[in-house]
Design a protein around this motif. Sequence first.
Motif, PDB file in Angstrom:
ATOM      1  N   UNK A   1      21.128  29.484  55.876  1.00 47.63           N
ATOM      2  CA  UNK A   1      22.339  29.591  56.900  1.00 47.63           C
ATOM      3  C   UNK A   1      23.414  28.905  56.205  1.00 47.63           C
ATOM      4  N   UNK A   2      24.671  29.298  56.568  1.00 46.13           N
ATOM      5  CA  UNK A   2      25.855  29.150  56.171  1.00 46.13           C
ATOM      6  C   UNK A   2      26.300  27.659  56.464  1.00 46.13           C
ATOM      7  N   UNK A   3      26.996  27.157  55.531  1.00 45.89           N
ATOM      8  CA  UNK A   3      27.534  25.566  55.781  1.00 45.89           C
ATOM      9  C   UNK A   3      28.870  25.726  56.353  1.00 45.89           C
ATOM     10  N   UNK A   4      29.046  25.580  57.710  1.00 44.30           N
ATOM     11  CA  UNK A   4      30.311  25.765  58.353  1.00 44.30           C
ATOM     12  C   UNK A   4      31.170  24.508  58.025  1.00 44.30           C
ATOM     13  N   UNK A   5      30.808  23.339  57.652  1.00 42.38           N
ATOM     14  CA  UNK A   5      31.560  22.273  57.244  1.00 42.38           C
ATOM     15  C   UNK A   5      32.103  22.564  55.990  1.00 42.38           C
ATOM     16  N   UNK A   6      31.345  23.145  55.024  1.00 38.81           N
ATOM     17  CA  UNK A   6      31.846  23.335  53.606  1.00 38.81           C
ATOM     18  C   UNK A   6      31.623  24.913  53.144  1.00 38.81           C
ATOM     19  N   UNK A   7      32.366  25.803  53.940  1.00 38.86           N
ATOM     20  CA  UNK A   7      32.127  27.154  53.628  1.00 38.86           C
ATOM     21  C   UNK A   7      32.333  27.455  52.048  1.00 38.86           C
ATOM     22  N   UNK A   8      31.856  28.527  51.560  1.00 35.35           N
ATOM     23  CA  UNK A   8      32.060  28.882  50.305  1.00 35.35           C
ATOM     24  C   UNK A   8      33.626  29.461  50.248  1.00 35.35           C
ATOM     25  N   UNK A   9      34.152  29.266  49.054  1.00 37.45           N
ATOM     26  CA  UNK A   9      35.518  29.741  48.964  1.00 37.45           C
ATOM     27  C   UNK A   9      35.706  31.250  48.914  1.00 37.45           C
ATOM     28  N   UNK A  10      36.562  31.747  49.772  1.00 33.46           N
ATOM     29  CA  UNK A  10      36.736  33.353  49.646  1.00 33.46           C
ATOM     30  C   UNK A  10      37.112  33.701  48.348  1.00 33.46           C
ATOM     31  N   UNK A  11      36.536  35.138  47.901  1.00 36.02           N
ATOM     32  CA  UNK A  11      36.996  35.772  46.772  1.00 36.02           C
ATOM     33  C   UNK A  11      38.113  36.275  47.164  1.00 36.02           C
ATOM     34  N   UNK A  12      39.072  36.187  45.825  1.00 38.85           N
ATOM     35  CA  UNK A  12      40.587  36.735  46.242  1.00 38.85           C
ATOM     36  C   UNK A  12      40.749  37.758  44.904  1.00 38.85           C
ATOM     37  N   UNK A  13      41.937  38.449  45.016  1.00 41.00           N
ATOM     38  CA  UNK A  13      42.440  39.183  44.056  1.00 41.00           C
ATOM     39  C   UNK A  13      42.373  38.425  42.930  1.00 41.00           C
ATOM     40  N   UNK A  14      42.907  37.210  43.019  1.00 41.46           N
ATOM     41  CA  UNK A  14      43.002  36.340  41.655  1.00 41.46           C
ATOM     42  C   UNK A  14      41.673  35.892  41.126  1.00 41.46           C
ATOM     43  N   UNK A  15      40.697  35.920  41.930  1.00 41.40           N
ATOM     44  CA  UNK A  15      39.388  35.805  41.405  1.00 41.40           C
ATOM     45  C   UNK A  15      38.984  36.867  40.506  1.00 41.40           C
ATOM     46  N   UNK A  16      39.225  38.037  41.169  1.00 38.82           N
ATOM     47  CA  UNK A  16      38.858  39.514  40.395  1.00 38.82           C
ATOM     48  C   UNK A  16      39.920  39.427  39.133  1.00 38.82           C
ATOM     49  N   UNK A  17      41.048  39.005  39.029  1.00 39.07           N
ATOM     50  CA  UNK A  17      41.768  39.011  38.097  1.00 39.07           C
ATOM     51  C   UNK A  17      41.022  38.104  36.691  1.00 39.07           C
ATOM     52  N   UNK A  18      40.681  36.871  37.427  1.00 41.56           N
ATOM     53  CA  UNK A  18      40.171  36.072  36.488  1.00 41.56           C
ATOM     54  C   UNK A  18      38.800  36.493  35.591  1.00 41.56           C
ATOM     55  N   UNK A  19      37.899  37.291  36.648  1.00 39.52           N
ATOM     56  CA  UNK A  19      36.619  38.008  36.204  1.00 39.52           C
ATOM     57  C   UNK A  19      37.025  38.902  35.163  1.00 39.52           C
ATOM     58  N   UNK A  20      38.368  39.837  35.361  1.00 42.73           N
ATOM     59  CA  UNK A  20      38.489  40.728  34.494  1.00 42.73           C
ATOM     60  C   UNK A  20      38.987  40.057  33.196  1.00 42.73           C
ATOM     61  N   UNK A  21      39.457  38.722  33.174  1.00 42.11           N
ATOM     62  CA  UNK A  21      40.144  38.233  32.052  1.00 42.11           C
ATOM     63  C   UNK A  21      38.827  37.813  31.020  1.00 42.11           C
ATOM     64  N   UNK A  22      37.848  37.327  31.647  1.00 41.86           N
ATOM     65  CA  UNK A  22      36.547  36.954  30.984  1.00 41.86           C
ATOM     66  C   UNK A  22      36.008  38.054  30.358  1.00 41.86           C
ATOM     67  N   UNK A  23      36.123  39.241  31.195  1.00 43.34           N
ATOM     68  CA  UNK A  23      35.716  40.612  30.427  1.00 43.34           C
ATOM     69  C   UNK A  23      36.524  40.715  28.959  1.00 43.34           C
ATOM     70  N   UNK A  24      37.710  40.703  29.067  1.00 43.84           N
ATOM     71  CA  UNK A  24      38.644  40.816  28.059  1.00 43.84           C
ATOM     72  C   UNK A  24      38.510  39.770  26.836  1.00 43.84           C
TER      73      UNK A  24
END
Length: 134
Positions: A1-24
């Motif tokens: 069940x999701x935690x409505x008091x502490x929801x997970x941070x949303x994935x953003x375009x910046x998240x995907x850019x950081x993921x790409x940086x880790x690939x590189x």
Amino acid sequence: MPDTLNPAPAVTADTLAAFSDAFNRHDAHALMEFMTDDCVFDAAGGNEVYGTRYVGKDAVRAAFEAVFKAFPDARWGHGRHFVTGDRGVSEWVFSGTHTQGFRIEAEGCDLFEFRDGLIAVKRAFRKDRPQQPA
């Protein structure tokens, strides 16, 4: 069940850019920090309609490490990323020289599905170009 008091941070375009940086950086351990424990990676190539599928962090990490070993100079450049809801896209140009001596340079993209602020599914697609001599 999701935690409505502490929801997970949303994935953003910046998240995907950081993921790409880790690939590189060829940093498979950092890549796994972005992914769920039960993550799925569908590689661009393989015998199945979805390519080759890897499930779980150990299998996905090993698949990423195999790419880094086969293409020691692998790079995903010209990245463009966007996210809408629980889905996202990264566009890139893959370039690399295989240890067998051929070179690849081709456009591609990843289609993502997110869960709980992490990447649950990564589906890779790449243009199929003739191999070039290194």
